[in-house]
Write a protein that holds these residues in place. Structure first.
Motif, PDB file in Angstrom:
ATOM      1  N   LEU A  21       0.867  -1.175   0.000  1.00  0.00           N
ATOM      2  CA  LEU A  21       0.000   0.000   0.000  1.00  0.00           C
ATOM      3  C   LEU A  21       0.904   1.225   0.000  1.00  0.00           C
ATOM      4  N   ILE A  22       0.877   1.992  -1.080  1.00  0.00           N
ATOM      5  CA  ILE A  22       1.701   3.205  -1.179  1.00  0.00           C
ATOM      6  C   ILE A  22       0.850   4.406  -0.772  1.00  0.00           C
ATOM      7  N   LEU A  23       1.367   5.193   0.178  1.00  0.00           N
ATOM      8  CA  LEU A  23       0.630   6.311   0.756  1.00  0.00           C
ATOM      9  C   LEU A  23       1.282   7.634   0.336  1.00  0.00           C
ATOM     10  N   ILE A  24       0.463   8.563  -0.149  1.00  0.00           N
ATOM     11  CA  ILE A  24       0.956   9.824  -0.719  1.00  0.00           C
ATOM     12  C   ILE A  24       0.409  10.997   0.094  1.00  0.00           C
ATOM     13  N   HIS A  25       1.293  11.821   0.616  1.00  0.00           N
ATOM     14  CA  HIS A  25       0.871  12.950   1.448  1.00  0.00           C
ATOM     15  C   HIS A  25       0.503  14.170   0.607  1.00  0.00           C
ATOM     16  N   GLY A  26       0.104  15.237   1.303  1.00  0.00           N
ATOM     17  CA  GLY A  26      -0.338  16.454   0.635  1.00  0.00           C
ATOM     18  C   GLY A  26       0.686  17.574   0.672  1.00  0.00           C
ATOM     19  N   ILE A  27       0.209  18.782   0.453  1.00  0.00           N
ATOM     20  CA  ILE A  27       1.042  19.977   0.281  1.00  0.00           C
ATOM     21  C   ILE A  27       1.769  20.354   1.570  1.00  0.00           C
ATOM     22  N   GLY A  28       3.069  20.595   1.453  1.00  0.00           N
ATOM     23  CA  GLY A  28       3.836  21.074   2.596  1.00  0.00           C
ATOM     24  C   GLY A  28       3.854  20.102   3.755  1.00  0.00           C
ATOM     25  N   ILE A  41      -2.862   2.079  -3.837  1.00  0.00           N
ATOM     26  CA  ILE A  41      -2.324   3.439  -3.750  1.00  0.00           C
ATOM     27  C   ILE A  41      -3.381   4.342  -3.133  1.00  0.00           C
ATOM     28  N   ALA A  42      -2.978   5.113  -2.128  1.00  0.00           N
ATOM     29  CA  ALA A  42      -3.913   6.024  -1.472  1.00  0.00           C
ATOM     30  C   ALA A  42      -3.212   7.343  -1.190  1.00  0.00           C
ATOM     31  N   GLY A  43      -3.924   8.452  -1.398  1.00  0.00           N
ATOM     32  CA  GLY A  43      -3.328   9.754  -1.176  1.00  0.00           C
ATOM     33  C   GLY A  43      -4.281  10.709  -0.509  1.00  0.00           C
ATOM     34  N   LEU A  74      -3.757  -1.772  -7.835  1.00  0.00           N
ATOM     35  CA  LEU A  74      -4.772  -2.707  -7.352  1.00  0.00           C
ATOM     36  C   LEU A  74      -6.045  -1.977  -6.943  1.00  0.00           C
ATOM     37  N   SER A  75      -5.894  -0.899  -6.201  1.00  0.00           N
ATOM     38  CA  SER A  75      -7.033  -0.081  -5.789  1.00  0.00           C
ATOM     39  C   SER A  75      -6.531   1.317  -5.480  1.00  0.00           C
ATOM     40  N   LEU A  76      -7.469   2.241  -5.331  1.00  0.00           N
ATOM     41  CA  LEU A  76      -7.122   3.637  -5.057  1.00  0.00           C
ATOM     42  C   LEU A  76      -7.880   4.154  -3.839  1.00  0.00           C
ATOM     43  N   GLY A  77      -7.205   4.998  -3.063  1.00  0.00           N
ATOM     44  CA  GLY A  77      -7.855   5.744  -1.998  1.00  0.00           C
ATOM     45  C   GLY A  77      -7.716   7.226  -2.289  1.00  0.00           C
ATOM     46  N   LEU A  78      -8.826   7.931  -2.372  1.00  0.00           N
ATOM     47  CA  LEU A  78      -8.836   9.380  -2.590  1.00  0.00           C
ATOM     48  C   LEU A  78      -9.342  10.018  -1.301  1.00  0.00           C
ATOM     49  N   TYR A  79      -8.419  10.481  -0.467  1.00  0.00           N
ATOM     50  CA  TYR A  79      -8.769  11.006   0.845  1.00  0.00           C
ATOM     51  C   TYR A  79      -8.704  12.529   0.832  1.00  0.00           C
TER      52      TYR A  79
END
Length: 264
Positions: A16-23, A83-85, A105-110
């Motif tokens: 599960l790859i996790l992607i953070h936001g701005i700054g 992948i979720a961000g 495999l799947s996506l998380g749009l948080y």
């Protein structure tokens, strides 16, 4: 050219790859990963210009961030991953899935945004413009109120102080460049092309990534589920990881793949 991102890996199971936001940085997921890592191999990383990753000269594009993610996937030797961000990360994930569908495999749009109307777009662009004219630090108080509930702000000023300092410590050109990407990216024209299972999740009182927009996001995606977390604003990972984890785990567990479908 893609950068070699700084990253951390915790846990065992499907990646599960996790992607953070701005700054922000991969530390954004410090509260969530302990709740996921018994079932998933959690990969968190710092976007270019953030945390311990290299700082190429801005401006950056959404495609730059997509290619950095692809370089990370290749470096880790993952054939496929969930992948979720969060926020800007919730735009990078779908853009990556559109370009490299075979690896997702799947996506998380948080806590992300699409289908902004004219007023929505004007508001977010006004924030960026104010930062350019008045300075980032001068506008942070406004962002704090949009990110955290008043109750959390009263009880956990330490968390908020760390988040504000994280922004201040980010190179201003980098911060404004990625904020431009967030403000100017509109996923509405192509979200329907993303065929993967998607979890669309936001806070009930998130001003910029509100339920109205997220209902439209979920409706546009062919295979999406929508979760709206009561009371919360934008900083759902920092304020309430324990509320984010149950729907995330439920979604991921229902979209597991057989062992031969991914790299460990």
């Amino acid at each position: 050219m893609p950068i070699r991102s700084a990253y951390s890996v915790e846990g065992e199971g499907e990646p599960l790859i996790l992607i953070h936001g701005i700054g922000a940085s991969r530390a954004s997921f410090a509260g969530l990963i302990p709740l996921l890592k018994t079932s998933y191999r959690c990969v968190s990383y710092d976007l270019r210009g953030h945390g311990a990753s290299p700082v190429p000269r801005p401006p950056y594009t959404l495609d730059d961030l997509v290619e950095d993610l692809e370089a990370l996937r290749a470096e880790l030797g993952l054939r496929q991953a969930h992948i979720a961000g969060h926020s800007l990360g919730g735009m990078i994930g779908p853009a990556y899935a559109r370009k490299y569908p075979q690896h997702v495999l799947s996506l998380g749009l948080y806590s992300t945004a699409a289908f902004r109307n004219e007023d929505d777009s004007a508001k977010v662009k006004a924030v960026v413009a104010a930062m350019r004219t008045r300075g980032i630090a001068q506008v942070l108080e406004t962002l704090k109120d949009r990110w955290f509930t008043p109750e959390f702000a009263a009880h956990r000023p330490d968390v908020i102080s760390r988040r504000m300092q994280q922004v201040i410590d980010t190179d201003p050109e980098v911060f404004l460049s990625v904020f431009d990407i967030y403000a100017e990216t509109e996923m509405a024209p192509w979200l329907h092309e993303v065929k993967h299972p998607c979890l669309v999740l936001t806070g009930e009182n998130d001003g910029g990534c509100n339920p109205r927009l997220n209902r439209q996001i979920a409706a546009a995606l062919p295979h999406a589920e929508l979760v709206i977390l009561p009371v919360l604003r934008h900083a759902i990972l920092l304020e309430a990881a324990e509320k984010v984890a149950p729907p995330v785990l439920d979604f991921l567990n229902r979209h597991r793949q057989s062992p031969d479908r991914h790299s460990a």
